[in-house]
Structure formats: structure tokens, C-alpha cells
Motif scaffolding. Structure first.
Motif, mmCIF file in Angstrom:
data_model
loop_
_atom_site.group_PDB
_atom_site.id
_atom_site.type_symbol
_atom_site.label_atom_id
_atom_site.label_comp_id
_atom_site.label_asym_id
_atom_site.label_seq_id
_atom_site.Cartn_x
_atom_site.Cartn_y
_atom_site.Cartn_z
ATOM 1 N N UNK A 1 0.827 -1.213 0.000
ATOM 2 C CA UNK A 1 0.000 0.000 0.000
ATOM 3 C C UNK A 1 0.861 1.262 0.000
ATOM 4 N N UNK A 2 1.900 1.253 0.802
ATOM 5 C CA UNK A 2 2.730 2.455 0.902
ATOM 6 C C UNK A 2 3.504 2.708 -0.392
ATOM 7 N N UNK A 3 4.041 1.651 -0.993
ATOM 8 C CA UNK A 3 4.763 1.815 -2.261
ATOM 9 C C UNK A 3 3.836 2.288 -3.363
ATOM 10 N N UNK A 4 2.588 1.815 -3.338
ATOM 11 C CA UNK A 4 1.630 2.242 -4.348
ATOM 12 C C UNK A 4 1.343 3.738 -4.241
ATOM 13 N N UNK A 5 1.297 4.265 -3.027
ATOM 14 C CA UNK A 5 0.969 5.673 -2.811
ATOM 15 C C UNK A 5 2.186 6.589 -2.905
ATOM 16 N N UNK A 6 3.376 6.031 -2.994
ATOM 17 C CA UNK A 6 4.597 6.814 -2.865
ATOM 18 C C UNK A 6 4.993 7.523 -4.163
ATOM 19 N N UNK A 7 5.010 8.854 -4.182
ATOM 20 C CA UNK A 7 5.532 9.571 -5.348
ATOM 21 C C UNK A 7 7.005 9.255 -5.595
ATOM 22 N N UNK A 8 7.767 9.029 -4.513
ATOM 23 C CA UNK A 8 9.191 8.717 -4.654
ATOM 24 C C UNK A 8 9.389 7.399 -5.395
ATOM 25 N N UNK A 9 8.698 6.347 -4.978
ATOM 26 C CA UNK A 9 8.852 5.040 -5.629
ATOM 27 C C UNK A 9 8.375 5.101 -7.074
ATOM 28 N N UNK A 10 7.269 5.798 -7.313
ATOM 29 C CA UNK A 10 6.770 5.906 -8.689
ATOM 30 C C UNK A 10 7.772 6.647 -9.571
ATOM 31 N N UNK A 11 8.390 7.684 -9.035
ATOM 32 C CA UNK A 11 9.356 8.437 -9.828
ATOM 33 C C UNK A 11 10.591 7.604 -10.133
ATOM 34 N N UNK A 12 11.094 6.869 -9.155
ATOM 35 C CA UNK A 12 12.310 6.080 -9.355
ATOM 36 C C UNK A 12 12.061 4.908 -10.302
ATOM 37 N N UNK A 13 10.932 4.215 -10.127
ATOM 38 C CA UNK A 13 10.634 3.079 -10.987
ATOM 39 C C UNK A 13 10.097 3.510 -12.344
#
Length: 456
Positions: free
Chosen positions: A409-421
Motif C-alpha cells: 500500500x505504501x509503495x503504491x501511494x509513494x511519489x518517490x517510488x513511482x518516480x524512481x521506478x
């Protein structure tokens, strides 16, 4: 000389064929979001065409769970009618696997215009490497791999058990931590691993027996961070294929035995300057470098969002059930193995930090990508890492996800993870993990039957 989009040249294939006339086939390995090798085995006469025009593979490989089942929500399954994309060999990864008698080469996927395919996890790290270079940094790193050697035959009660020693055939039930004689009893196997590494541009270094029966750790030579991540893929295949020839299985689960130590994949990281100097080197003799401290601060700020990358499977989270050298926190410290980010005692010009949270089951490209991205953010924002900790406080890590589902859930909501991936890989990775969670959540285990079936 003509180079492929990946930077490889046809000369690599010609040199390999001349050097290894006995190699009749080559394993073509593309790494999916789990870190699993997908691809095909080609014949010797096909190698040069791979280096001329690549090889077609389906992009849906990046939308599959660990069993190879398609996850429709990933956005990678038949999103273009099921057409293939082109995969090209990665420079420097073509080598010979003595354990199999075949060659091996890593590949990455490119789209129709020759651009990196957006769901290929290696390119998430490539993007961060390019970002670092634009800032004048050359990321350097190395991974340590902890793993178990398991007997192919189960015990009398169906339990998994550590492998017998390759030299003596004996099996020890004891931990034998850092016992040199235990390494000697397993020497024929590890000698074969080291011999294979010499054919794969892979420099394996220290070997120790770890904190459990059948558990070992290998360190890999420090070098360019992207090649260091490639090294993990190559090393795992080398260890696995060699183990099978010795009647063993190499197990890279994060926690294969509930009562024994988990297996981590520790990442050592530093930044070099234009002249190759270590930008994390101590200043004024023995004072920690502010640049390194800012990098640690950035990682501490983002580590909660990245826990799904660092612990990607249900089993990964069993490793954090015990604090025995498996930190589920965001703390840092100097020469302290109970914290998440450790600064080893070796200082001066060799100073660097060690990220200790990732399990050996994680994808090294994604681990390196989120770690480097967090470090660069920390430097850009001059983030203070806070005071160093010694030991583990029960309140440590309170802001981190506490379970696999929380991490999803947290990775799905994370702008940081979305930007890096990137949007496409982020969508695929999250969808695949959700599907795996649902599969396991709907499976009733034998443990549940034993506990509840005849009682409640």
C-alpha cells in the motif's frame, strides 16, 4: 565498429566463440521485476545474430508473478496485441558457465524505436546512474550475498535440511559461525564457484560460514554500481547451477527456516568524483564526510516507502521477526550491525556506508535504484541524518510498514517510488505484488489446520 542500443559490440561475440569452441549453447537471460532470469537458450551459431539484431521476447514477462502467470492489472499483458520487443546483450556480461558447459549473457529490452523499455527494472537503475553522472558523481558499490545450501532430499519427517559437505559427505546440525574447517569441508563446491567466476568477469572475494547450519556469505568486488547489480544476477546463476551439479540446491529465500538467521543482500555504496576519488572519504583525519551523511539522511527519509523493494515477498517479512542482524528500522550507526545503515569502521579514503535492510530475495537493480535515488535526494536537500544510534530501540522503525500488505500500500501511494521506478514499472510491480498477496491470502496452510482445524 557498430554498437547495439545497449552498448555491446559484435566483437564480444566473436571473441567468446574463439575462446570457447566447446560452448554449443548460450543462456540468454533477462531479469524480471522479481530478479528472476527469463529468456531462452540459443545455439552457438545464433550468437552472432543476437549481437547484430537482438532477440525478440514478450514484454508481458514484466507483468508475471513468480510462477510465470500473467497479471492482467500490470499493464504489460497483451497491451500491444502480444507483440514482442527486442532484447539486446549487455556489454561485458557474455561469459562461460563451466557448471553447465554453456555460455551466458544478460540482456535488456528495448522498444520499437530503440529506446529502453519502460518496465525493464534495470533501466530504473540506469536512470539514477545517469542522474548521478550529470551531478558529477560516479556511483560505486558492491553486494554481499547470504544464502543457504540445501539438500535435495528432505529429512525423515519431510523437513528441509542443510546440504551435506561436498568433501566429506557429513552434515552438521550446528551453526559453526565463521568456522574455517566447515568451509574446507565444502571446498570442492566453492572451488567450482570461484573457478566459474573467472570465466564471467565476476570477482568473488571473501567467503564465510554464516549464522546458521548451511548458510554462507560471499562478497563481490567493489566497482561501478550498475555492474555491481549485474554481478548479483550472474553470481546467483553461477551458485545455483553449480550447486545442482553437487546434488544441492542454493536457496535465496530471505527466511527459509523460521528458527534460523535470515539471508540479506547488503549493499555497500559510495560516490566517486571525476578523477576517481572517493567523495565520501573522511575529512580532517577521521571526521565523517558531510556528503555521505546527507546521503544517509536521504535514504532514511525514503526507506519506509521502499520497503516493498527491499522485502518484496511474504517470506521476506519473516526475516524481520527477529532483530538478529536483520534491521527493520531506518537508523544508522558506525560499526553497528543492528542498524539499517551501517558505516563500517574502515575509514579514511575507503569510507562508505552499507545498506543492510534488503533481503537476498530482492531485485538488485531496484534495490540499488531506490538507494541511490534516496542518497542523491539527501545530498540535493542537504538532509541531516540525525544522531547515530547504537543498538536497537523498541521504538525504532515505528514509521516503517509493519507487514507485506502495508508495504504494498505504501509503495503504491509513494511519489518517490513511482518516480524512481517510472510509471509503467511502478504499475506492473505493484499489480504483481497485489496478485501474489491475494494468492497467498486465499491459501489455507497446514500450520493453520494444525492450530485451528480440530480446536476452534
Amino acid at each position: 565498429m557498430t554498437y547495439l542500443p545497449s552498448g555491446a559490440s559484435a566483437q564480444e561475440a566473436e571473441t567468446f566463440l574463439a575462446t570457447y569452441p566447446e560452448a554449443e549453447a548460450i543462456d540468454v537471460v533477462m531479469t524480471d521485476c522479481h530478479g528472476i532470469g527469463r529468456g531462452k537458450i540459443i545455439r552457438r551459431h545464433e550468437l552472432q545474430s543476437l549481437y547484430r539484431s537482438g532477440r525478440a521476447m514478450p514484454s508481458s514477462l514484466f507483468g508475471q508473478d513468480v510462477t510465470g502467470d500473467d497479471v492482467e492489472e500490470s499493464g504489460q499483458v497483451l497491451n500491444d496485441g502480444g507483440g514482442d520487443k527486442r532484447c539486446f546483450p549487455l556489454p561485458g556480461t557474455l561469459g562461460f558457465l563451466p557448471s553447465t558447459g554453456r555460455g551466458q549473457v544478460l540482456v535488456s529490452m528495448y522498444d520499437e524505436s530503440g529506446q529502453p523499455y519502460s518496465a525493464d527494472p534495470r533501466f530504473a537503475l540506469v536512470a539514477q546512474m545517469e542522474r548521478a553522472r550529470r551531478l558529477g558523481y560516479a556511483p560505486m558499490g558492491a553486494f554481499e550475498l547470504e544464502f543457504y545450501l540445501i539438500d535435495m532430499d528432505v529429512g525423515p519427517e519431510g523437513q528441509r535440511q542443510s546440504a551435506r559437505y561436498a568433501l566429506t559427505g557429513r552434515r552438521s546440525p550446528y551453526r559453526n559461525t565463521m568456522a574455517v574447517d566447515e568451509l574446507d569441508e565444502m571446498a570442492p563446491f566453492f572451488e567450482a564457484v570461484y573457478a566459474g567466476a573467472r570465466h564471467l568477469d565476476l570477482t568473488l572475494e571473501s567467503l564465510i560460514s554464516e549464522y546458521a547450519p548451511g548458510q554462507y556469505e560471499l562478497t563481490i568486488k567493489y566497482r561501478d554500481l550498475l555492474r555491481a547489480a549485474d554481478d548479483v544476477i550472474v553470481a546467483k546463476r553461477l551458485i545455483r547451477t553449480t550447486a545442482r551439479r553437487f546434488g544441492m540446491e542454493a536457496c535465496f529465500m530471505a527466511k527459509p527456516f523460521g528458527g534460523e538467521a535470515g539471508s540479506g543482500m547488503h549493499l555497500h555504496l559510495s560516490l566517486a568524483g571525476q578523477a576517481g576519488e572517493n567523495l565520501f572519504a573522511d575529512i580532517h583525519g577521521d571526521k565523517l564526510n558531510p556528503l555521505m551523511l546527507q546521503a544517509i539522511g536521504g535514504i532514511r527519509r525514503t526507506i519506509g516507502d521502499t520497503m516493498l523493494v527491499l522485502a518484496p515477498f511474504l517470506n521476506s517479512w519473516r526475516r524481520f521477526a527477529s532483530t538478529s542482524y536483520s534491521p527493520a528500522s531506518d537508523d544508522w550507526g558506525v560499526e553497528d550491525r543492528t542498524v539499517a545503515i551501517r558505516v563500517p569502521a574502515s575509514g579514511g579514503n575507503a569510507r562508505h556506508f552499507e545498506h543492510r535492510v534488503a533481503g537476498v530475495d530482492s531485485n538488485p537493480y531496484l534495490v540499488a535504484a531506490v538507494t541511490l535515488a534516496g542518497a542523491l535526494d539527501g545530498i540535493a536537500g542537504q538532509i541531516d541524518p540525525g544522531p547515530a544510534k547504537s543498538g536497537v530501540d523498541p521504538a525504532d522503525g515505528a514509521t516503517l510498514p509493519r507487514s507485506w500488505l502495508d508495504a504494498i500500500d505504501r509503495a503504491e501511494r509513494s511519489p518517490f517510488v513511482e518516480e524512481v521506478l517510472g510509471k509503467d514499472l511502478h504499475r506492473a510491480f505493484i499489480a504483481v505484488k497485489k496478485a501474489e498477496y491475494q494468492r497467498l491470502a486465499s491459501t489455507v496452510t497446514e500450520v493453520e489446520w494444525a492450530l485451528y482445524g480440530h480446536v476452534v
